[in-house]
Write a protein that holds these residues in place. Structure first.
Motif, PDB file in Angstrom:
ATOM      1  N   GLN A 318      41.171  -4.135   2.819  1.00 62.76           N
ATOM      2  CA  GLN A 318      41.990  -4.121   4.026  1.00 62.76           C
ATOM      3  C   GLN A 318      41.763  -5.412   4.806  1.00 62.76           C
ATOM      4  N   THR A 319      42.853  -6.004   5.295  1.00 54.39           N
ATOM      5  CA  THR A 319      42.731  -7.250   6.051  1.00 54.39           C
ATOM      6  C   THR A 319      43.022  -7.016   7.531  1.00 54.39           C
ATOM      7  N   SER A 320      42.322  -7.754   8.372  1.00 52.30           N
ATOM      8  CA  SER A 320      42.559  -7.733   9.810  1.00 52.30           C
ATOM      9  C   SER A 320      42.667  -9.175  10.296  1.00 52.30           C
ATOM     10  N   VAL A 321      43.404  -9.355  11.399  1.00 48.43           N
ATOM     11  CA  VAL A 321      43.708 -10.693  11.902  1.00 48.43           C
ATOM     12  C   VAL A 321      43.338 -10.787  13.380  1.00 48.43           C
ATOM     13  N   ARG A 322      42.726 -11.904  13.780  1.00 49.77           N
ATOM     14  CA  ARG A 322      42.413 -12.150  15.184  1.00 49.77           C
ATOM     15  C   ARG A 322      42.831 -13.568  15.546  1.00 49.77           C
ATOM     16  N   TRP A 323      43.676 -13.678  16.553  1.00 43.61           N
ATOM     17  CA  TRP A 323      44.151 -14.981  17.019  1.00 43.61           C
ATOM     18  C   TRP A 323      43.351 -15.418  18.242  1.00 43.61           C
ATOM     19  N   ARG A 324      43.154 -16.726  18.341  1.00 45.94           N
ATOM     20  CA  ARG A 324      42.482 -17.319  19.508  1.00 45.94           C
ATOM     21  C   ARG A 324      43.190 -18.624  19.858  1.00 45.94           C
ATOM     22  N   VAL A 325      43.448 -18.784  21.143  1.00 47.78           N
ATOM     23  CA  VAL A 325      44.009 -20.047  21.634  1.00 47.78           C
ATOM     24  C   VAL A 325      42.996 -20.636  22.600  1.00 47.78           C
ATOM     25  N   GLY A 326      42.424 -21.766  22.232  1.00 42.95           N
ATOM     26  CA  GLY A 326      41.311 -22.297  23.008  1.00 42.95           C
ATOM     27  C   GLY A 326      40.180 -21.286  22.973  1.00 42.95           C
ATOM     28  N   LYS A 327      39.738 -20.859  24.163  1.00 41.04           N
ATOM     29  CA  LYS A 327      38.669 -19.866  24.233  1.00 41.04           C
ATOM     30  C   LYS A 327      39.213 -18.450  24.431  1.00 41.04           C
ATOM     31  N   ARG A 328      40.493 -18.328  24.508  1.00 46.10           N
ATOM     32  CA  ARG A 328      41.115 -17.039  24.816  1.00 46.10           C
ATOM     33  C   ARG A 328      41.471 -16.278  23.539  1.00 46.10           C
ATOM     34  N   VAL A 329      40.954 -15.062  23.434  1.00 52.75           N
ATOM     35  CA  VAL A 329      41.289 -14.195  22.299  1.00 52.75           C
ATOM     36  C   VAL A 329      42.540 -13.404  22.662  1.00 52.75           C
ATOM     37  N   LEU A 330      43.532 -13.438  21.787  1.00 54.31           N
ATOM     38  CA  LEU A 330      44.811 -12.796  22.065  1.00 54.31           C
ATOM     39  C   LEU A 330      44.804 -11.341  21.605  1.00 54.31           C
ATOM     40  N   PRO A 331      45.455 -10.452  22.376  1.00 47.05           N
ATOM     41  CA  PRO A 331      45.609  -9.056  21.945  1.00 47.05           C
ATOM     42  C   PRO A 331      46.750  -8.945  20.949  1.00 47.05           C
ATOM     43  N   HIS A 332      46.634  -9.661  19.873  1.00 52.01           N
ATOM     44  CA  HIS A 332      47.732  -9.788  18.916  1.00 52.01           C
ATOM     45  C   HIS A 332      47.134  -9.824  17.520  1.00 52.01           C
ATOM     46  N   SER A 333      47.629  -8.973  16.648  1.00 51.71           N
ATOM     47  CA  SER A 333      47.086  -8.926  15.281  1.00 51.71           C
ATOM     48  C   SER A 333      48.163  -9.116  14.228  1.00 51.71           C
ATOM     49  N   GLY A 334      49.328  -9.571  14.640  1.00 49.61           N
ATOM     50  CA  GLY A 334      50.408  -9.790  13.678  1.00 49.61           C
ATOM     51  C   GLY A 334      50.228 -11.072  12.890  1.00 49.61           C
TER      52      GLY A 334
END
Length: 373
Positions: A318-334
């Protein structure tokens, strides 16, 4: 999962200076081979039979070849030669597996009054390893674990890791399995190699295969009555701990119970009439990446970044995704991220993690940026 094995005299198995280990498999090769085994176990099961109509049928697709490959994988880890599948013995084992499924219990001594009973199935039940609640390739690992109160002699394991074994018969229904280990169609080398078989085997050993009952046997003890184990003691060391695990069987195999089966190096020493000294290096394999993930698209405001998640093994990972912009972690897993104005000047990172219950996670971080106008 329930397993049962009859108390039956084993034919010739003889001793050597030390236990066999992974036959040419270093840690990396074993890790790859174990992940392939997990792929076999994760594949869906189908068959052409029907319990309600007492039709034994046969497993469909790669079930039979996967089951045989699973058995030969475990034998290779133990340093033993591969076996082949006998068609006649497999047909009889299939009848036995059907009988176990139809009656909801395991027995090496079913009668003609059993539901779906047949002469072939009755005979095969008395000369097979039997399992319920598991089937196909996954049943092989169950036999090697040999859990359960009636399996302290690890009989299933001993049959399947017999150095002289050359052919077997395999039968499977959706929730039962039978492996013929002697009788018509099952062949043994009349003069098997003089080896010592330890399980877990010496050398690198995948954590997911480690049983609580460890064992060691020799060709000579399996040909005799097990009396050679009288007076033998076991000492195990791991890190700063040294202990004498309780011996639970001195039959054809010497079997002891381990209260620690975690990762690490175990130094095993048998003392007494027969002395052996070997190390077992238990490690946790990792999910494997077969196609590298990619992050595509332009790092510009108004554009979109697209994540191609790659391919992983086992296929059931199973795969999971975590996005980060700069130091900010996004509530987005698409898998797609729209680049916004506030992201300008920052670097976008995406971390993809592949997980499987029997393996260590594998993660990879990709990046784009800094984001431009």
């Amino acid at each position: 999962m329930r397993c049962a094995v009859g108390v039956l005299a084993l034919s010739a198995l003889i001793a050597s200076a030390g236990p066999a280990g992974a036959d040419g498999l270093d840690r990396r090769d074993l890790e790859k081979a174990y992940v392939v085994q997990l792929d076999r176990e994760d594949r869906s099961f189908s068959w052409s039979g029907d319990v309600g109509s007492c039709v034994a049928g046969e497993p469909a697709g790669p079930v039979q070849s996967d089951s045989l490959d699973a058995l030969n994988f475990f034998r290779s880890v133990a340093g033993l030669s591969p076996v082949r599948l006998d068609a006649g013995a497999s047909m009889a084992a299939q009848q036995a597996a059907l009988m176990m499924a139809a009656n909801g219990e395991l027995s090496h001594y079913p009668t003609r009054f059993w539901r779906c009973a047949s002469p072939e199935g009755i005979a095969a039940a008395g000369r097979s390893n039997l399992a319920m609640g598991t089937t196909g390739p996954k049943a092989i690992g169950g036999y090697l674990n040999d859990d359960g109160p009636s399996n302290q002699q690890v009989g299933h394991r001993t049959w399947l890791l017999h150095p002289g074994l050359r052919s077997v018969g395999i039968g499977s229904t959706p929730n039962t399995n039978a492996i013929a280990v002697f009788g018509d169609g099952v062949e043994y080398d009349p003069a098997p190699a003089q080896v010592t078989v330890a399980w877990p085997a010496a050398g690198p050993f995948s954590a997911g295969m480690v049983p609580s009952r460890w064992s060691l046997t020799t060709t000579s003890e399996l040909a005799g009555d097990g009396s050679g184990w009288e007076g033998t003691s076991v000492t195990v060391s791991k890190g700063s701990r040294t202990w004498n695990p309780p011996i639970i069987s001195r039959d054809r195999a010497l079997v002891w119970y381990m209260d620690d089966t975690g990762t690490g190096t175990y130094q095993v020493r048998l003392s007494g009439p027969q002395a052996y000294d070997y190390d077992v290096e238990v490690f946790q394999p990792t999910v494997q990446m077969t196609v590298t993930p990619r992050l595509t698209g332009k790092a510009r405001v108004g554009q979109s970044l697209m994540l191609r998640t790659g391919m992983w093994r086992p296929a059931a990972s199973q795969t999971s995704v975590r996005w980060r912009v700069g130091k900010r972690v996004l509530p987005h897993s698409g898998r797609m991220l729209r680049v916004r104005r506030w992201m300008r000047g920052k670097t976008v990172k995406v971390r993809i993690t592949a997980a499987h219950s029997d393996l260590r996670d594998l993660s990879l971080t990709l990046r784009k940026g800094p984001i431009k106008r």
